[in-house]
Scaffold this motif. Structure first.
Motif, short mmCIF file in Angstrom:
data_model
loop_
_atom_site.label_atom_id
_atom_site.label_comp_id
_atom_site.label_asym_id
_atom_site.label_seq_id
_atom_site.Cartn_x
_atom_site.Cartn_y
_atom_site.Cartn_z
N LEU A 189 -2.91 -0.02 1.39
CA LEU A 189 -2.29 -1.32 1.13
C LEU A 189 -3.00 -2.42 1.92
O LEU A 189 -3.19 -3.53 1.41
N MET A 190 -3.41 -2.10 3.13
CA MET A 190 -4.13 -3.07 3.95
C MET A 190 -5.48 -3.43 3.33
O MET A 190 -5.94 -4.56 3.41
N MET A 191 -6.10 -2.45 2.69
CA MET A 191 -7.41 -2.67 2.07
C MET A 191 -7.28 -3.53 0.81
O MET A 191 -8.14 -4.37 0.52
N VAL A 192 -6.20 -3.34 0.05
CA VAL A 192 -6.01 -4.06 -1.21
C VAL A 192 -5.47 -5.47 -0.98
O VAL A 192 -5.80 -6.41 -1.73
N THR A 193 -4.64 -5.64 0.05
CA THR A 193 -3.95 -6.91 0.27
C THR A 193 -4.88 -8.12 0.34
O THR A 193 -4.59 -9.14 -0.28
N PRO A 194 -6.00 -8.08 1.08
CA PRO A 194 -6.87 -9.27 1.12
C PRO A 194 -7.38 -9.71 -0.25
O PRO A 194 -7.59 -10.91 -0.48
N LEU A 195 -7.59 -8.75 -1.16
CA LEU A 195 -8.05 -9.11 -2.51
C LEU A 195 -6.97 -9.88 -3.26
O LEU A 195 -7.27 -10.86 -3.96
N ILE A 196 -5.71 -9.46 -3.08
CA ILE A 196 -4.60 -10.17 -3.74
C ILE A 196 -4.39 -11.53 -3.09
O ILE A 196 -4.16 -12.53 -3.79
N ILE A 197 -4.50 -11.58 -1.77
CA ILE A 197 -4.35 -12.85 -1.05
C ILE A 197 -5.42 -13.85 -1.52
O ILE A 197 -5.16 -15.05 -1.65
N LYS A 198 -6.61 -13.35 -1.78
CA LYS A 198 -7.69 -14.22 -2.27
C LYS A 198 -7.32 -14.82 -3.62
O LYS A 198 -7.54 -16.01 -3.87
N GLN A 199 -6.75 -14.01 -4.52
CA GLN A 199 -6.29 -14.52 -5.81
C GLN A 199 -5.25 -15.61 -5.61
O GLN A 199 -5.30 -16.66 -6.26
N ILE A 200 -4.28 -15.35 -4.73
CA ILE A 200 -3.21 -16.32 -4.50
C ILE A 200 -3.77 -17.61 -3.90
O ILE A 200 -3.38 -18.72 -4.31
N THR B 30 0.45 -11.90 5.36
CA THR B 30 0.82 -10.52 5.04
C THR B 30 -0.11 -9.49 5.68
O THR B 30 0.37 -8.47 6.20
N PRO B 31 -1.44 -9.68 5.68
CA PRO B 31 -2.31 -8.69 6.34
C PRO B 31 -1.96 -8.47 7.81
O PRO B 31 -2.08 -7.34 8.31
N ILE B 32 -1.53 -9.52 8.49
CA ILE B 32 -1.15 -9.39 9.91
C ILE B 32 0.08 -8.49 10.03
O ILE B 32 0.16 -7.63 10.93
N LYS B 33 1.04 -8.68 9.13
CA LYS B 33 2.26 -7.86 9.17
C LYS B 33 1.96 -6.40 8.90
O LYS B 33 2.49 -5.50 9.58
N ILE B 34 1.09 -6.14 7.92
CA ILE B 34 0.75 -4.75 7.61
C ILE B 34 -0.05 -4.12 8.76
O ILE B 34 0.14 -2.94 9.09
N LEU C 299 2.37 -3.00 11.31
CA LEU C 299 3.03 -1.77 10.88
C LEU C 299 2.13 -0.55 11.07
O LEU C 299 2.59 0.52 11.46
N ILE C 300 0.84 -0.72 10.81
CA ILE C 300 -0.12 0.37 10.99
C ILE C 300 -0.19 0.78 12.46
O ILE C 300 -0.19 1.97 12.80
N LEU C 301 -0.24 -0.20 13.35
CA LEU C 301 -0.30 0.09 14.78
C LEU C 301 0.97 0.79 15.26
O LEU C 301 0.91 1.74 16.05
N LEU C 302 2.12 0.32 14.78
CA LEU C 302 3.38 0.95 15.16
C LEU C 302 3.47 2.39 14.64
O LEU C 302 3.97 3.28 15.33
N GLN C 303 2.98 2.60 13.42
CA GLN C 303 2.98 3.95 12.86
C GLN C 303 2.07 4.87 13.66
O GLN C 303 2.40 6.05 13.89
N ALA C 304 0.92 4.35 14.07
CA ALA C 304 0.00 5.15 14.89
C ALA C 304 0.66 5.52 16.23
O ALA C 304 0.55 6.67 16.68
N LEU C 305 1.34 4.56 16.84
CA LEU C 305 2.04 4.83 18.10
C LEU C 305 3.15 5.86 17.89
O LEU C 305 3.34 6.76 18.73
N ASN C 306 3.88 5.71 16.79
CA ASN C 306 4.95 6.65 16.49
C ASN C 306 4.40 8.06 16.25
O ASN C 306 4.99 9.06 16.68
N TYR D 124 6.00 -5.31 2.16
CA TYR D 124 4.92 -6.29 2.37
C TYR D 124 3.68 -6.00 1.53
O TYR D 124 2.98 -6.93 1.13
N GLY D 125 3.41 -4.73 1.27
CA GLY D 125 2.20 -4.39 0.55
C GLY D 125 2.34 -4.27 -0.95
O GLY D 125 1.35 -4.24 -1.67
N PHE D 126 3.60 -4.23 -1.45
CA PHE D 126 3.82 -4.07 -2.89
C PHE D 126 4.89 -5.02 -3.42
O PHE D 126 4.62 -5.85 -4.30
N VAL D 127 6.11 -4.92 -2.88
CA VAL D 127 7.24 -5.68 -3.43
C VAL D 127 7.00 -7.18 -3.36
O VAL D 127 7.26 -7.90 -4.33
N LYS D 128 6.50 -7.67 -2.22
CA LYS D 128 6.31 -9.12 -2.05
C LYS D 128 5.30 -9.69 -3.03
O LYS D 128 5.37 -10.86 -3.39
#
Length: 243
Positions: A89-100, A114-118, A121-128, A148-152
């Motif tokens: 999702l992090m990899m795809v998000t910048p492409l969508i943000i560019k369109q927007i 949105t990329p900052i939020k994702i 989440l990635i850092l928190l998941q790694a810590l968890n 953040y990566g799909f619904v929004k």
């Protein structure tokens, strides 16, 4: 200069002039448009879709990880699969943000971080995954990653009650044409860089680029005008109106 025609008439003329702007030119955002915030049952469609798509994927990845890497227990396997989805999702998000960014200024203001939020989440998941090892935290992080990566991106709300399906369609068509015009600007800019200056080809490319710059600006302004007309752009004012 803003078009003086009705949006529907303007789009017809635009499609007649540039039919390629509406062929194989898809936007990966705003597929579902709704009124207000959670005012319609179809608001929950993106949540259901996200769970139907990504939950089986995460479970399948976890099974594969467990099969090929038996040193990982069930929590670690599931955590790694969720982390993999987050990275996708992090990899795809910048492409969508560019369109927007190049087709909707108001929506870009809402979603540009949105990329900052994702990333968080990635850092928190790694810590968890490494230290905390909480199933509950893992589920919560996965849920927010899907939001953040799909619904929004899939859902766009805050539209006014009187907006019709035809107006939804017109707005999306304007955005498609707007992003297409931006791509033409970039294409002719690249062609200019690969052509000798002061040549006939260079001058032709420069003229084409300027034409599409003006078209992009025109469509960008029209899109912003339609959003101001059809949407609540200020969250606080919208919430105050409900009180």
């Amino acid at each position: 200069m803003m078009p003086k025609l009705k949006t529907s008439e303007y789009l017809k003329q635009l499609q007649a002039t540039y039919p390629q702007a509406f062929k194989w030119n898809y936007l990966f955002y705003g597929q579902l448009k709704t009124k207000g915030i959670l005012d319609e049952a179809k608001e929950f469609i993106p949540f259901i879709l996200a769970l139907m798509i990504f939950t089986p994927i995460s479970m399948g990845l976890a099974e594969i990880i467990t099969l090929y890497f038996p040193q990982f227990d069930s929590f670690q396997a599931q955590g790694i699969s969720i982390l993999t989805i987050m990275l996708f999702l992090m990899m795809v998000t910048p492409l969508i943000i560019k369109q927007i960014k190049h087709s909707s200024s108001s929506l870009y203001a809402f979603l540009h971080n949105t990329p900052i939020k994702i990333t968080a989440l990635i850092l928190l998941q790694a810590l968890n995954l490494l230290f905390i090892e909480s199933w509950i935290m893992q589920g919560v992080l996965f849920f927010f990653a899907l939001i953040y990566g799909f619904v929004k991106f899939y859902k766009e709300n805050m539209f006014r009650p009187n907006v019709t399906h035809g107006q939804y369609y017109e707005l999306q068509q304007v955005r498609r044409a707007c992003f297409w015009a931006y791509k033409q600007v970039r294409k002719y800019s690249l062609k200019k860089q690969m052509t000798r200056k002061n040549s006939n080809e260079y001058l032709q490319y420069a003229q084409q680029q300027e034409k599409f710059i003006q078209l992009h600006l025109e469509l960008f302004q029209l899109e912003n005008k339609l959003c101001m007309k059809h949407k609540h752009l200020d969250m606080e004012k919208y919430l105050d109106s409900l009180m």
